[in-house]
Design a protein around this motif. Structure first.
Motif, PDB file in Angstrom:
ATOM      1  N   ASP A   5      20.332  34.163  22.241  1.00 40.20           N
ATOM      2  CA  ASP A   5      20.134  33.969  23.676  1.00 40.20           C
ATOM      3  C   ASP A   5      18.654  34.185  23.971  1.00 40.20           C
ATOM      4  N   ASP A   6      17.926  33.093  24.201  1.00 42.93           N
ATOM      5  CA  ASP A   6      16.478  33.182  24.424  1.00 42.93           C
ATOM      6  C   ASP A   6      16.131  33.899  25.722  1.00 42.93           C
ATOM      7  N   SER A   7      17.075  34.037  26.637  1.00 37.58           N
ATOM      8  CA  SER A   7      16.789  34.732  27.895  1.00 37.58           C
ATOM      9  C   SER A   7      16.950  36.249  27.757  1.00 37.58           C
ATOM     10  N   ASP A   8      17.443  36.713  26.608  1.00 35.97           N
ATOM     11  CA  ASP A   8      17.633  38.148  26.387  1.00 35.97           C
ATOM     12  C   ASP A   8      16.274  38.825  26.271  1.00 35.97           C
ATOM     13  N   GLU A   9      16.105  39.932  26.984  1.00 37.96           N
ATOM     14  CA  GLU A   9      14.812  40.636  26.965  1.00 37.96           C
ATOM     15  C   GLU A   9      14.487  41.210  25.589  1.00 37.96           C
ATOM     16  N   ASN A  10      15.510  41.578  24.805  1.00 42.12           N
ATOM     17  CA  ASN A  10      15.260  42.088  23.452  1.00 42.12           C
ATOM     18  C   ASN A  10      14.743  40.987  22.530  1.00 42.12           C
ATOM     19  N   VAL A  11      15.271  39.785  22.686  1.00 42.93           N
ATOM     20  CA  VAL A  11      14.802  38.653  21.889  1.00 42.93           C
ATOM     21  C   VAL A  11      13.350  38.347  22.225  1.00 42.93           C
ATOM     22  N   ARG A  12      13.036  38.304  23.501  1.00 40.43           N
ATOM     23  CA  ARG A  12      11.644  38.044  23.918  1.00 40.43           C
ATOM     24  C   ARG A  12      10.711  39.135  23.414  1.00 40.43           C
ATOM     25  N   PHE A  13      11.155  40.395  23.483  1.00 46.97           N
ATOM     26  CA  PHE A  13      10.333  41.521  23.028  1.00 46.97           C
ATOM     27  C   PHE A  13      10.052  41.422  21.525  1.00 46.97           C
ATOM     28  N   LEU A  14      11.063  41.075  20.747  1.00 48.41           N
ATOM     29  CA  LEU A  14      10.867  40.906  19.307  1.00 48.41           C
ATOM     30  C   LEU A  14       9.934  39.740  19.002  1.00 48.41           C
ATOM     31  N   GLU A  15      10.090  38.637  19.718  1.00 46.24           N
ATOM     32  CA  GLU A  15       9.227  37.478  19.485  1.00 46.24           C
ATOM     33  C   GLU A  15       7.779  37.781  19.852  1.00 46.24           C
ATOM     34  N   GLN A  16       7.565  38.577  20.891  1.00 48.75           N
ATOM     35  CA  GLN A  16       6.203  38.983  21.243  1.00 48.75           C
ATOM     36  C   GLN A  16       5.586  39.861  20.155  1.00 48.75           C
ATOM     37  N   ALA A  17       6.433  40.608  19.433  1.00 52.49           N
ATOM     38  CA  ALA A  17       5.953  41.482  18.371  1.00 52.49           C
ATOM     39  C   ALA A  17       5.803  40.741  17.040  1.00 52.49           C
ATOM     40  N   GLY A  18       6.079  39.437  17.029  1.00 53.29           N
ATOM     41  CA  GLY A  18       5.882  38.652  15.822  1.00 53.29           C
ATOM     42  C   GLY A  18       7.115  38.429  14.970  1.00 53.29           C
ATOM     43  N   TYR A  19       8.281  38.830  15.453  1.00 49.19           N
ATOM     44  CA  TYR A  19       9.532  38.624  14.718  1.00 49.19           C
ATOM     45  C   TYR A  19      10.169  37.316  15.163  1.00 49.19           C
ATOM     46  N   GLU A  20      10.932  36.717  14.265  1.00 48.73           N
ATOM     47  CA  GLU A  20      11.736  35.548  14.610  1.00 48.73           C
ATOM     48  C   GLU A  20      13.197  35.977  14.568  1.00 48.73           C
ATOM     49  N   VAL A  21      13.877  35.849  15.683  1.00 52.59           N
ATOM     50  CA  VAL A  21      15.284  36.235  15.757  1.00 52.59           C
ATOM     51  C   VAL A  21      16.111  35.087  15.189  1.00 52.59           C
TER      52      VAL A  21
END
Length: 152
Positions: free
Chosen positions: A48-64
């Protein structure tokens, strides 16, 4: 080659093949038991790209790579059948390393002692031994903690 040269070459080749088969069997026998990760995660929800945890991980350089996954657990307690579930919040990847992601919950605060981390997160590391650790996300503090377990 002489009459014994051909047999010597065949004997050496046979010994090498037998030794190789022994090593393959020995390695297979002593590997830790693991679940087939691809089969296990094939039933995970979409990310779910709208999930704040997914966005937070992507900002930190992780790919969910995988979304939430519920693993049903069937328990036999003295002949009585019990049911439970184990929840994996996300699976993330960074630099070719895969991590199980757990998120903080207000109703279940994390005890950051050795025994607290072990009791709460070791099961995930044992569930997917191919993973490189567990990421614990705390949205309130905006932190991502990486937990790895080594035995012995």
């Amino acid at each position: 080659m002489g009459k014994y040269g051909d047999w010597l070459v065949m004997l050496i080749a046979g010994c090498i093949i037998i030794f190789w088969l022994y090593r393959v069997f020995y390695r297979w026998l002593h590997e830790p038991p693991g679940m087939n990760t691809k089969l296990l995660l094939s039933e995970a929800e979409d990310v779910d790209d709208s999930d704040e945890n997914v966005r937070f991980l992507e900002q930190a350089g992780y790919e969910v790579t995988h979304g939430k996954y519920r693993l049903p657990i069937h328990i036999d307690l003295d002949g009585q059948q019990l049911q439970s579930r184990l929840f994996i919040d996300l699976i993330a990847e960074k630099d070719g390393k895969y991590y199980i992601v757990k998120t903080s919950r207000d109703r279940m605060p994390m005890d950051w002692t050795g025994s607290g981390v072990r009791d709460r997160l070791l099961v995930y590391s044992l569930l997917l031994p191919e993973s490189d650790g567990v990421l614990f996300i705390d949205q309130k503090e905006r932190t991502i903690r990486t937990i790895t377990f080594r035995f012995g």
